[in-house]
Design an enzyme around this catalytic site. Structure first.
Site, short mmCIF file in Angstrom:
data_model
loop_
_atom_site.label_atom_id
_atom_site.label_comp_id
_atom_site.label_asym_id
_atom_site.label_seq_id
_atom_site.Cartn_x
_atom_site.Cartn_y
_atom_site.Cartn_z
N LYS A 44 13.38 -1.98 3.94
CA LYS A 44 12.50 -3.14 3.73
C LYS A 44 13.24 -4.20 2.92
O LYS A 44 13.16 -5.39 3.22
CB LYS A 44 11.21 -2.68 3.02
CG LYS A 44 10.27 -1.97 3.98
CD LYS A 44 9.13 -1.22 3.33
CE LYS A 44 8.35 -0.47 4.41
NZ LYS A 44 7.39 0.51 3.92
N GLN A 71 4.60 1.88 -1.38
CA GLN A 71 5.07 2.84 -0.38
C GLN A 71 4.23 4.12 -0.46
O GLN A 71 4.02 4.68 -1.53
CB GLN A 71 6.56 3.15 -0.62
CG GLN A 71 7.19 4.02 0.44
CD GLN A 71 7.26 3.37 1.82
OE1 GLN A 71 7.35 2.15 1.95
NE2 GLN A 71 7.19 4.17 2.85
N ASP A 122 0.70 -4.94 4.05
CA ASP A 122 0.52 -3.75 4.89
C ASP A 122 -0.75 -3.86 5.73
O ASP A 122 -0.93 -3.11 6.69
CB ASP A 122 0.35 -2.50 4.00
CG ASP A 122 1.62 -1.67 3.89
OD1 ASP A 122 2.39 -1.63 4.86
OD2 ASP A 122 1.82 -1.06 2.82
N1 GUN Z 1 4.66 5.03 4.58
C1 GUN Z 1 4.90 5.21 5.91
N2 GUN Z 1 4.62 4.09 6.59
C2 GUN Z 1 4.18 3.18 5.70
C3 GUN Z 1 3.75 1.83 5.81
O1 GUN Z 1 3.68 1.23 6.89
N3 GUN Z 1 3.38 1.23 4.63
C4 GUN Z 1 3.43 1.87 3.45
N4 GUN Z 1 3.04 1.21 2.36
N5 GUN Z 1 3.82 3.12 3.32
C5 GUN Z 1 4.20 3.77 4.43
#
Ligand code: GUN
Length: 283
Positions: free
Chosen positions: A54, A98, A121
């Protein structure tokens, strides 16, 4: 033979667009770049890889990014304090916590604490509601990535039977909504669906999101269907693979996404899109 849908190619094209729009945004805002803050709690190795990617994605398109690494023993209060601080920080446009969080922390509580205008998200109930209405102020990243791939390959869901297998809040449910909003006729299947194979064989567009390595073989697929594989699993040899048994389905499907290199690369790209949108919404 199936056309293999190249998520890396779609992602690169989309990121180039985002980078260009980021430049324009900066020009209009005195050089200020959009900014994403990512919080990671604990030491889950898979999460660490996602967070690194990211950050790399942000750098690639010209965004600011900040990664907050918190220890596994972090308390709810410490995590909440950081989220509130980022909510109030004007240089931060998007906040991502996350998941999964360590067991002692309340994910739902944290998601609801994030400013809904910084919820890149699109997990906050307000944004989930907006998506249900068809108002995409923030896109649900993985399903939106799937829709970008379909668009890139001129696959129009309108009038088609879309079957989504998996009913998670992150993928299955919003995926079904996006296909519905694109005028598809949609069915959501899951572990209690009787005759799953029969249901899948009715799909013109089959989206597999159950997290079981190579579960969907050619028998689940109608000749000429479009098959989208959202799974990220390890096979018996520890090799990365999807929910679809690629070798068995390739040839029967008209289009298919591989794993890796299909849906995966799109998810972070759509997160970048949301971060740019958050910045634009603020101004
Ligand atoms: N963990 C796995 N996929 C995601 C996601 O799309 N967003 C977040 N915040 N955590 C994740």
């Amino acid at each position: 033979m199936s056309v293999i849908m190249n998520g890396k190619e779609v992602s690169a094209a989309k990121r180039a667009q985002i980078a260009k729009r980021c430049e324009e945004y900066k020009k209009e805002h005195g050089g200020r770049a959009p900014g994403l803050a990512v919080i990671i709690v604990g030491d889950d190795p898979a999460s660490a890889v996602y967070v690194r990617n990211k950050k790399k994605g942000c750098e690639e398109v010209g965004f600011n990014s900040w990664v907050y690494e918190m220890g596994a023993e972090t308390t709810q209060e410490q995590l909440d304090d950081l989220v509130v601080k980022l909510n109030n920080d004007q240089s931060v446009d998007g906040i991502l916590v996350q998941l999964p969080l360590p067991k002692h922390l309340d994910e739902k509580h944290v998601i609801e604490l994030i400013d809904k205008n910084k919820d890149v998200d699109a997990f906050h109930p307000y944004n989930v509601g907006k998506i249900t209405e068809g108002d995409y102020r923030f896109l649900p990243c993985t399903p939106a990535g799937v829709m970008e791939i379909l668009r890139y390959y001129n696959v129009d869901p309108s009038g088609k039977n879309g079957v989504v297998v998996g009913r998670s809040n992150i993928v299955g449910k919003p995926m079904a909504l996006l296909l519905l909003h694109a005028n598809g006729t949609v069915k959501i299947c899951h572990s209690r669906t009787p005759d799953l194979k029969g249901a899948c064989r009715e799909a013109d567009i089959l989206v597999c999101a159950i997290g079981k390595a190579k579960f969907f073989d050619g028998e689940y697929v109608k000749e000429g269907a479009v098959v989208i594989d959202v799974g990220i699993n390890r096979d018996e040899n520890g090799k990365l693979c999807g929910d679809v048994d690629f070798a068995s389905v390739e040839g029967k499907a008209s289009y298919i996404t591989p794993v890796p290199g299909g849906v995966g690369p799109m998810t972070i790209t759509m997160l970048l899109e949301n971060t740019l949108k958050a910045a634009q919404m603020k101004n």
